[in-house]
Design a protein around this motif. Structure first.
Motif, PDB file in Angstrom:
ATOM      1  N   ALA A 257       0.816  -1.218   0.000  1.00  0.00           N
ATOM      2  CA  ALA A 257       0.000   0.000   0.000  1.00  0.00           C
ATOM      3  C   ALA A 257       0.844   1.261   0.000  1.00  0.00           C
ATOM      4  O   ALA A 257       0.409   2.309  -0.506  1.00  0.00           O
ATOM      5  CB  ALA A 257      -0.939  -0.003   1.210  1.00  0.00           C
ATOM      6  N   ILE A 258       2.069   1.193   0.545  1.00  0.00           N
ATOM      7  CA  ILE A 258       2.923   2.390   0.569  1.00  0.00           C
ATOM      8  C   ILE A 258       3.999   2.347  -0.518  1.00  0.00           C
ATOM      9  O   ILE A 258       4.920   3.160  -0.501  1.00  0.00           O
ATOM     10  CB  ILE A 258       3.564   2.605   1.954  1.00  0.00           C
ATOM     11  CG1 ILE A 258       4.454   1.427   2.364  1.00  0.00           C
ATOM     12  CG2 ILE A 258       2.490   2.877   3.001  1.00  0.00           C
ATOM     13  CD1 ILE A 258       5.217   1.668   3.662  1.00  0.00           C
ATOM     14  N   GLY A 259       3.869   1.390  -1.447  1.00  0.00           N
ATOM     15  CA  GLY A 259       4.724   1.430  -2.630  1.00  0.00           C
ATOM     16  C   GLY A 259       5.713   0.304  -2.796  1.00  0.00           C
ATOM     17  O   GLY A 259       6.387   0.219  -3.829  1.00  0.00           O
ATOM     18  N   ALA A 260       5.846  -0.578  -1.799  1.00  0.00           N
ATOM     19  CA  ALA A 260       6.778  -1.691  -1.941  1.00  0.00           C
ATOM     20  C   ALA A 260       6.256  -2.693  -2.961  1.00  0.00           C
ATOM     21  O   ALA A 260       5.045  -2.843  -3.159  1.00  0.00           O
ATOM     22  CB  ALA A 260       6.986  -2.389  -0.597  1.00  0.00           C
ATOM     23  N   LYS A 261       7.202  -3.398  -3.591  1.00  0.00           N
ATOM     24  CA  LYS A 261       6.834  -4.421  -4.562  1.00  0.00           C
ATOM     25  C   LYS A 261       6.272  -5.649  -3.869  1.00  0.00           C
ATOM     26  O   LYS A 261       5.296  -6.262  -4.324  1.00  0.00           O
ATOM     27  CB  LYS A 261       8.066  -4.797  -5.395  1.00  0.00           C
ATOM     28  CG  LYS A 261       7.838  -5.880  -6.434  1.00  0.00           C
ATOM     29  CD  LYS A 261       9.140  -6.202  -7.155  1.00  0.00           C
ATOM     30  CE  LYS A 261       8.958  -7.344  -8.156  1.00  0.00           C
ATOM     31  NZ  LYS A 261      10.247  -7.694  -8.810  1.00  0.00           N
ATOM     32  N   LYS A 262       6.899  -6.028  -2.749  1.00  0.00           N
ATOM     33  CA  LYS A 262       6.482  -7.232  -2.038  1.00  0.00           C
ATOM     34  C   LYS A 262       7.186  -7.283  -0.685  1.00  0.00           C
ATOM     35  O   LYS A 262       8.039  -6.439  -0.382  1.00  0.00           O
ATOM     36  CB  LYS A 262       6.839  -8.487  -2.826  1.00  0.00           C
ATOM     37  CG  LYS A 262       8.338  -8.671  -3.018  1.00  0.00           C
ATOM     38  CD  LYS A 262       8.659  -9.966  -3.748  1.00  0.00           C
ATOM     39  CE  LYS A 262      10.171 -10.158  -3.891  1.00  0.00           C
ATOM     40  NZ  LYS A 262      10.516 -11.430  -4.547  1.00  0.00           N
ATOM     41  N   ILE A 263       6.856  -8.292   0.103  1.00  0.00           N
ATOM     42  CA  ILE A 263       7.613  -8.626   1.303  1.00  0.00           C
ATOM     43  C   ILE A 263       8.349  -9.944   1.058  1.00  0.00           C
ATOM     44  O   ILE A 263       7.782 -10.893   0.500  1.00  0.00           O
ATOM     45  CB  ILE A 263       6.703  -8.751   2.543  1.00  0.00           C
ATOM     46  CG1 ILE A 263       6.509  -7.378   3.204  1.00  0.00           C
ATOM     47  CG2 ILE A 263       7.280  -9.711   3.569  1.00  0.00           C
ATOM     48  CD1 ILE A 263       5.833  -7.399   4.557  1.00  0.00           C
ATOM     49  N   LEU A 264       9.585  -9.971   1.465  1.00  0.00           N
ATOM     50  CA  LEU A 264      10.409 -11.170   1.434  1.00  0.00           C
ATOM     51  C   LEU A 264      10.503 -11.687   2.865  1.00  0.00           C
ATOM     52  O   LEU A 264      10.953 -10.961   3.755  1.00  0.00           O
ATOM     53  CB  LEU A 264      11.796 -10.834   0.882  1.00  0.00           C
ATOM     54  CG  LEU A 264      12.869 -11.910   0.850  1.00  0.00           C
ATOM     55  CD1 LEU A 264      12.429 -13.086  -0.008  1.00  0.00           C
ATOM     56  CD2 LEU A 264      14.178 -11.326   0.319  1.00  0.00           C
ATOM     57  N   ALA A 265      10.063 -12.924   3.092  1.00  0.00           N
ATOM     58  CA  ALA A 265      10.061 -13.488   4.440  1.00  0.00           C
ATOM     59  C   ALA A 265      11.438 -14.052   4.775  1.00  0.00           C
ATOM     60  O   ALA A 265      11.898 -15.004   4.133  1.00  0.00           O
ATOM     61  CB  ALA A 265       8.994 -14.564   4.558  1.00  0.00           C
ATOM     62  N   SER A 266      12.084 -13.475   5.779  1.00  0.00           N
ATOM     63  CA  SER A 266      13.439 -13.907   6.132  1.00  0.00           C
ATOM     64  C   SER A 266      13.472 -15.307   6.719  1.00  0.00           C
ATOM     65  O   SER A 266      14.526 -15.946   6.780  1.00  0.00           O
ATOM     66  CB  SER A 266      14.072 -12.916   7.116  1.00  0.00           C
ATOM     67  OG  SER A 266      13.322 -12.864   8.317  1.00  0.00           O
ATOM     68  N   THR A 267      12.329 -15.812   7.166  1.00  0.00           N
ATOM     69  CA  THR A 267      12.265 -17.159   7.730  1.00  0.00           C
ATOM     70  C   THR A 267      12.036 -18.222   6.664  1.00  0.00           C
ATOM     71  O   THR A 267      12.053 -19.417   6.979  1.00  0.00           O
ATOM     72  CB  THR A 267      11.145 -17.240   8.770  1.00  0.00           C
ATOM     73  OG1 THR A 267       9.918 -16.759   8.183  1.00  0.00           O
ATOM     74  CG2 THR A 267      11.475 -16.398   9.994  1.00  0.00           C
ATOM     75  N   ASP A 268      11.821 -17.805   5.432  1.00  0.00           N
ATOM     76  CA  ASP A 268      11.616 -18.742   4.320  1.00  0.00           C
ATOM     77  C   ASP A 268      12.951 -18.947   3.623  1.00  0.00           C
ATOM     78  O   ASP A 268      13.362 -18.147   2.777  1.00  0.00           O
ATOM     79  CB  ASP A 268      10.572 -18.177   3.351  1.00  0.00           C
ATOM     80  CG  ASP A 268      10.174 -19.160   2.256  1.00  0.00           C
ATOM     81  OD1 ASP A 268      11.027 -19.986   1.856  1.00  0.00           O
ATOM     82  OD2 ASP A 268       9.023 -19.089   1.784  1.00  0.00           O
ATOM     83  N   ALA A 269      13.643 -20.032   3.977  1.00  0.00           N
ATOM     84  CA  ALA A 269      14.999 -20.266   3.472  1.00  0.00           C
ATOM     85  C   ALA A 269      15.044 -20.356   1.954  1.00  0.00           C
ATOM     86  O   ALA A 269      15.974 -19.848   1.315  1.00  0.00           O
ATOM     87  CB  ALA A 269      15.573 -21.540   4.098  1.00  0.00           C
ATOM     88  N   GLU A 270      14.057 -20.983   1.353  1.00  0.00           N
ATOM     89  CA  GLU A 270      14.056 -21.137  -0.105  1.00  0.00           C
ATOM     90  C   GLU A 270      13.865 -19.794  -0.799  1.00  0.00           C
ATOM     91  O   GLU A 270      14.526 -19.491  -1.799  1.00  0.00           O
ATOM     92  CB  GLU A 270      12.966 -22.125  -0.539  1.00  0.00           C
ATOM     93  CG  GLU A 270      13.261 -23.571  -0.168  1.00  0.00           C
ATOM     94  CD  GLU A 270      14.569 -24.046  -0.786  1.00  0.00           C
ATOM     95  OE1 GLU A 270      14.788 -23.800  -1.984  1.00  0.00           O
ATOM     96  OE2 GLU A 270      15.375 -24.655  -0.056  1.00  0.00           O
ATOM     97  N   GLU A 271      12.952 -18.981  -0.286  1.00  0.00           N
ATOM     98  CA  GLU A 271      12.713 -17.664  -0.881  1.00  0.00           C
ATOM     99  C   GLU A 271      13.935 -16.771  -0.713  1.00  0.00           C
ATOM    100  O   GLU A 271      14.304 -16.023  -1.631  1.00  0.00           O
ATOM    101  CB  GLU A 271      11.489 -17.011  -0.240  1.00  0.00           C
ATOM    102  CG  GLU A 271      11.065 -15.720  -0.944  1.00  0.00           C
ATOM    103  CD  GLU A 271       9.790 -15.137  -0.382  1.00  0.00           C
ATOM    104  OE1 GLU A 271       9.102 -14.437  -1.143  1.00  0.00           O
ATOM    105  OE2 GLU A 271       9.489 -15.368   0.811  1.00  0.00           O
ATOM    106  N   MET A 272      14.581 -16.834   0.432  1.00  0.00           N
ATOM    107  CA  MET A 272      15.791 -16.049   0.646  1.00  0.00           C
ATOM    108  C   MET A 272      16.905 -16.495  -0.297  1.00  0.00           C
ATOM    109  O   MET A 272      17.620 -15.668  -0.880  1.00  0.00           O
ATOM    110  CB  MET A 272      16.235 -16.176   2.107  1.00  0.00           C
ATOM    111  CG  MET A 272      15.318 -15.503   3.106  1.00  0.00           C
ATOM    112  SD  MET A 272      15.372 -13.694   3.053  1.00  0.00           S
ATOM    113  CE  MET A 272      16.880 -13.403   4.002  1.00  0.00           C
TER     114      MET A 272
END
Length: 349
Positions: A216-231
């Motif tokens: 809502a404030i302009g970020a593309k997305k959130i990256l979850a630091s607890t998700d090892a594969e996504e990181m």
């Protein structure tokens, strides 16, 4: 000048009404009636003694917006009635190399914080913005642009400049890939400012529960630091990471996300875990840096930038008698907005 504020009298006491004296105007001073005072997480840490013993009684507050009520005989920049602001410092030596090129926060002789520090001339302890009035040296007073909403401006004096300065230092602009660790008072301003500069911004948080707020404030997305594969999949994705997390955390989780020549810049007061950082830094010519607020010139620049681009913090207005509840809420979680005290609520005390 007699005035009224809210002060902590010990590390474990609530803030309570406190009558005290502001100094008489020196020739280069500006007297200000405070209209709004932002509530910074560092206010909570300071009054709690988390960063060391404090000179109680202590009136916190270094996000200050108000109007000029009187000026000293040598003041040239301001007149009675002007809309003004005061941030995290109220004096410095004004003579060293850092002060000379607008980096007063790095004054070789030590800048004077807005509260909790000895006045350079008298030794009296400075008191902050949770009060009706303040007296500040002209050079440390900022102009609030006429088109700015003063009720939303105060947090720019700390959260704004603290995140704006590293974005400027590392040349964020169109096409920059910026990540922001944390979506609290500092983090949400980092997102808004980086987006206004043209960057593609990702928020890094432990979970994705704030993703809607981030987008809502302009970020593309959130990256979850607890998700090892996504990181792992996000390795080498960012030119700059702005670390606003106010709690102890392991930088090894984040440094692999930097691209070649990328920088992770720490803007929060944190304790870092002791694991070695060398491998991810050396292998990618990466950097870990720090940044402390910004100089007076740069603070005026962020005010003007926010006015031009209509960038404001998310604010929750409170009355002064709600400050202890606000502190409790700050201690419980990293809120994605700033509390701002309507200082008109102090008049009934």
């Amino acid at each position: 000048m007699k005035t009224l504020g809210y002060a902590a009298h010990s590390a474990d006491s609530a803030l309570v009404p406190y009558h005290f004296e502001r100094r008489d105007l020196r020739s280069n001073d500006v007297a200000i009636e405070i209209l709004y005072s932002g509530v910074c997480h560092s206010d909570l840490h300071t009054v709690n003694g988390d960063w060391g013993p404090q000179p109680y009684p202590l009136v916190p507050g270094h996000e200050i917006v108000g109007v000029v009520t009187s000026i000293g005989s040598d003041v040239t920049k301001y007149n009675v009635g002007d809309r003004v602001a005061v941030g995290c410092m109220v004096d410095s030596c004004m003579e060293c190399d850092q002060c000379s090129h607008g980096e007063e926060q790095y004054c070789r002789n030590g800048m004077t914080p807005t509260y909790g520090a000895p006045d350079r001339q008298t030794g009296d302890i400075t008191q902050g913005g949770y009060s009706k009035h303040i007296v500040v040296r002209e050079e440390f007073v900022l102009s609030v642009p006429e088109n700015m909403d003063m009720s939303k401006t105060a947090p720019i004096l700390c959260a704004g400049i603290t995140t704006f300065s590293p974005l400027r230092t590392w040349n964020v602009g169109e096409g920059s890939r910026v990540a922001v660790i944390g979506l609290g008072g500092l983090g949400h301003m980092a997102v808004k400012l980086a987006v206004a500069m043209g960057a593609e911004v990702t928020v890094i948080s432990r979970t994705k529960k704030k993703e809607a707020e981030a987008v809502a404030i302009g970020a593309k997305k959130i990256l979850a630091s607890t998700d090892a594969e996504e990181m792992k999949a996000s390795a080498s994705s960012f030119d700059l990471i702005v670390d606003t997390a106010p709690v102890k955390h392991d930088l090894n989780i984040y440094t692999p996300l930097l691209d070649v020549d990328g920088t992770l810049v720490i803007v929060g007061q944190i304790g870092l875990m002791d694991e070695p950082l060398t491998i991810p830094l050396v292998m990618g010519r990466r950097r870990v840096a720090g940044s402390l607020i910004g100089g007076i010139k740069e603070t005026q620049e962020v005010l003007d930038f926010c006015a031009k681009h209509d960038v404001y913090p998310e604010c929750e207005m409170i009355n002064i008698d709600q400050i202890n509840t606000a502190f409790e809420r700050l201690a419980q979680g990293d809120l994605a907005h700033r509390f701002v005290i309507d200082m008109a609520s102090l008049s009934a005390e």
